[in-house]
Design an enzyme around this catalytic site. Structure first.
Site, short mmCIF file in Angstrom:
data_model
loop_
_atom_site.label_atom_id
_atom_site.label_comp_id
_atom_site.label_asym_id
_atom_site.label_seq_id
_atom_site.Cartn_x
_atom_site.Cartn_y
_atom_site.Cartn_z
N ASP A 159 32.72 32.91 42.91
CA ASP A 159 32.30 31.51 42.79
C ASP A 159 30.94 31.44 42.08
O ASP A 159 30.71 30.58 41.22
CB ASP A 159 32.21 30.89 44.18
N HIS A 187 33.96 30.30 51.11
CA HIS A 187 34.74 30.54 49.89
C HIS A 187 36.01 29.70 49.99
O HIS A 187 37.07 30.18 50.35
CB HIS A 187 35.09 32.02 49.73
P1 NAI Z 1 48.37 40.51 46.43
O1 NAI Z 1 49.33 39.79 47.32
O2 NAI Z 1 48.73 40.85 45.04
O3 NAI Z 1 47.94 41.88 47.13
C1 NAI Z 1 47.59 41.95 48.49
C2 NAI Z 1 48.01 43.31 48.96
O4 NAI Z 1 47.54 43.45 50.30
C3 NAI Z 1 49.51 43.54 48.99
O5 NAI Z 1 49.82 44.69 48.23
C4 NAI Z 1 49.82 43.73 50.47
O6 NAI Z 1 50.87 44.67 50.68
C5 NAI Z 1 48.49 44.23 50.98
N1 NAI Z 1 48.31 44.09 52.43
C6 NAI Z 1 48.76 43.11 53.24
N2 NAI Z 1 48.45 43.37 54.51
C7 NAI Z 1 47.77 44.53 54.51
C8 NAI Z 1 47.20 45.32 55.55
N3 NAI Z 1 47.27 44.98 56.82
N4 NAI Z 1 46.58 46.47 55.19
C9 NAI Z 1 46.52 46.85 53.90
N5 NAI Z 1 47.06 46.14 52.89
C10 NAI Z 1 47.67 44.99 53.20
O7 NAI Z 1 47.01 39.65 46.49
P2 NAI Z 1 45.76 39.72 45.51
O8 NAI Z 1 45.97 38.79 44.39
O9 NAI Z 1 45.42 41.14 45.24
O10 NAI Z 1 44.65 39.05 46.45
C11 NAI Z 1 44.23 39.69 47.64
C12 NAI Z 1 43.42 38.72 48.49
O11 NAI Z 1 42.22 38.35 47.83
C13 NAI Z 1 44.13 37.41 48.82
O12 NAI Z 1 43.87 37.09 50.18
C14 NAI Z 1 43.46 36.42 47.90
O13 NAI Z 1 43.54 35.10 48.43
C15 NAI Z 1 42.06 36.93 47.93
N6 NAI Z 1 41.19 36.48 46.85
C16 NAI Z 1 39.87 36.27 47.15
C17 NAI Z 1 38.97 35.86 46.21
C18 NAI Z 1 37.53 35.65 46.56
O14 NAI Z 1 36.78 35.23 45.68
N7 NAI Z 1 37.07 35.90 47.78
C19 NAI Z 1 39.40 35.63 44.83
C20 NAI Z 1 40.79 35.92 44.58
C21 NAI Z 1 41.64 36.33 45.58
#
Ligand code: NAI
Length: 328
Positions: A159, A187
């Protein structure tokens, strides 16, 4: 130093992981002279895909990558880690209420907090990227009583970077001219990007903009809703920029902030600026010798006060909800 820094990444087979791992392995976090060992945590069904990502890491032959371990057991993967980047989280599914979302993520971040508490290195630093990031960090922190609370943080650097980029485009100045940007609060769409304390080429940013209508009705909503705009355009949520911000956050924490500047980090509130003590809220922070401190003494005008209060109220609600669920 030649001892590898051990960096854990959860959700390593996900979208953000696909960018983040290669940035870390190539030396973006600690520079070309510090070897890094990656510890990658995934859920069992994603381990095969993660093996594929590790094959690609091998194929890069990164000089700074000293080793990679993968697994689905947090206590094994987190053993002795110095940094934990908690990216994996449970996304909001169709028809899922906020309570369900918080509960599902509690099922991830409470056990991960406990595992870090028991097996991480003494200098462990934890960054939560997975949403709802602030409250997930609060859950992890509350389940790790032996880790000092100042070692927990949540990511608002994306952000922060978005706010710098929007301001840079508006004023036609390079991003390097912009200092002292602040994201306050959660966030989420309630976050407050503050131009009243930011500077452009040494000048007050709100004054340099000189357009309160743009600030209130274009700048703030553009930054706060950028995630949704990316999904709309790309058909998938921001991943490379989120990975880049995660690297920025962890690197600043390790290496410190530049003289005359600060960054935004969501950290445990000590009550500064009327933000309720104990919640994980974004503040302007400086970092020296691996320790962050909240910048004190900033002026908060009435416009800012209303917006900070609103985003903090949302965090207090999330805190109360996870408390009611027994997660903290
Ligand atoms: P994604 O769905 O592509 O990947 C998430 C991964 O986490 C998946 O491979 C899943 O199998 C794994 N996962 C789920 N539960 C788990 C556990 N207990 N232990 C280990 N791995 C686990 O999602 P992406 O796009 O990589 O985003 C990840 C997170 O980051 C989401 O929650 C998203 O909302 C968040 N995010 C945060 C931002 C920020 O600025 N703080 C910005 C963009 C995304």
């Amino acid at each position: 130093s030649t001892t590898p820094v051990k960096v854990a990444v959860t959700g390593a087979a996900g979208q953000i992981g696909y960018s983040l791992l290669f940035r870390i392995a190539s030396g973006s976090l600690f520079g070309p002279d510090t070897p890094v060992e990656l510890r990658l945590l995934e859920i069992t069904p994603a381990l095969k895909a993660l093996e594929g990502v590790v094959m690609e890491l091998d194929d890069c032959a990164f000089p700074t990558l000293a080793g990679v371990q993968i697994g689905d057991d947090a206590r094994t993967v987190f053993d002795g880690v110095n940094h934990a980047l908690l990216v994996g989280a449970r996304p909001r599914g169709p028809g899922m209420e906020r309570g369900d979302l918080l509960e599902a993520n509690g099922g991830i971040f409470a056990p991960q907090g406990k595992a870090l508490n028991d097996v991480a290195a003494d200098d462990i630093r934890i960054t939560v990227t997975g949403n709802p990031a602030n409250t997930n960090a609060l859950i992890a922190m509350s389940n790790a009583p032996d880790i000092p609370t100042e070692r927990f943080s949540a990511l608002t650097r994306l952000d922060h970077n978005r706010a710098i980029s929007q301001l840079s485009a508006k004023l036609g100045v390079p991003v390097t001219e912009i200092k002292k940007m602040t994201i306050w609060g959660n966030h989420s769409a309630t976050q407050y990007p503050d131009l009243f304390n930011a500077e452009v080429g040494g000048r007050n940013a709100a004054e340099a903009v000189g357009d309160q209508d743009w600030l209130a009705n274009t700048f703030i909503p553009t930054v706060a809703k950028r995630g949704a705009a990316i999904i709309e355009a790309r058909g998938a949520s921001s991943a490379a920029s989120a990975a880049s911000a995660t690297v920025d956050h962890a690197r600043t924490w390790a290496q410190g902030t530049a003289e005359g500047d600060w960054v935004s980090m969501a950290v445990r509130s000590d009550g500064s600026y009327g933000v309720q003590e104990g919640i994980i809220s974004s503040f302007p922070v400086t970092v020296t010798d691996g320790q962050w401190s909240i910048v004190q003494g900033l002026e908060i005008n009435e416009f800012s006060r209303t917006r900070i209060d609103a985003t903090v109220a949302e965090l207090v609600e999330e805190r109360d909800a996870v408390k009611a669920l027994g997660l903290i």
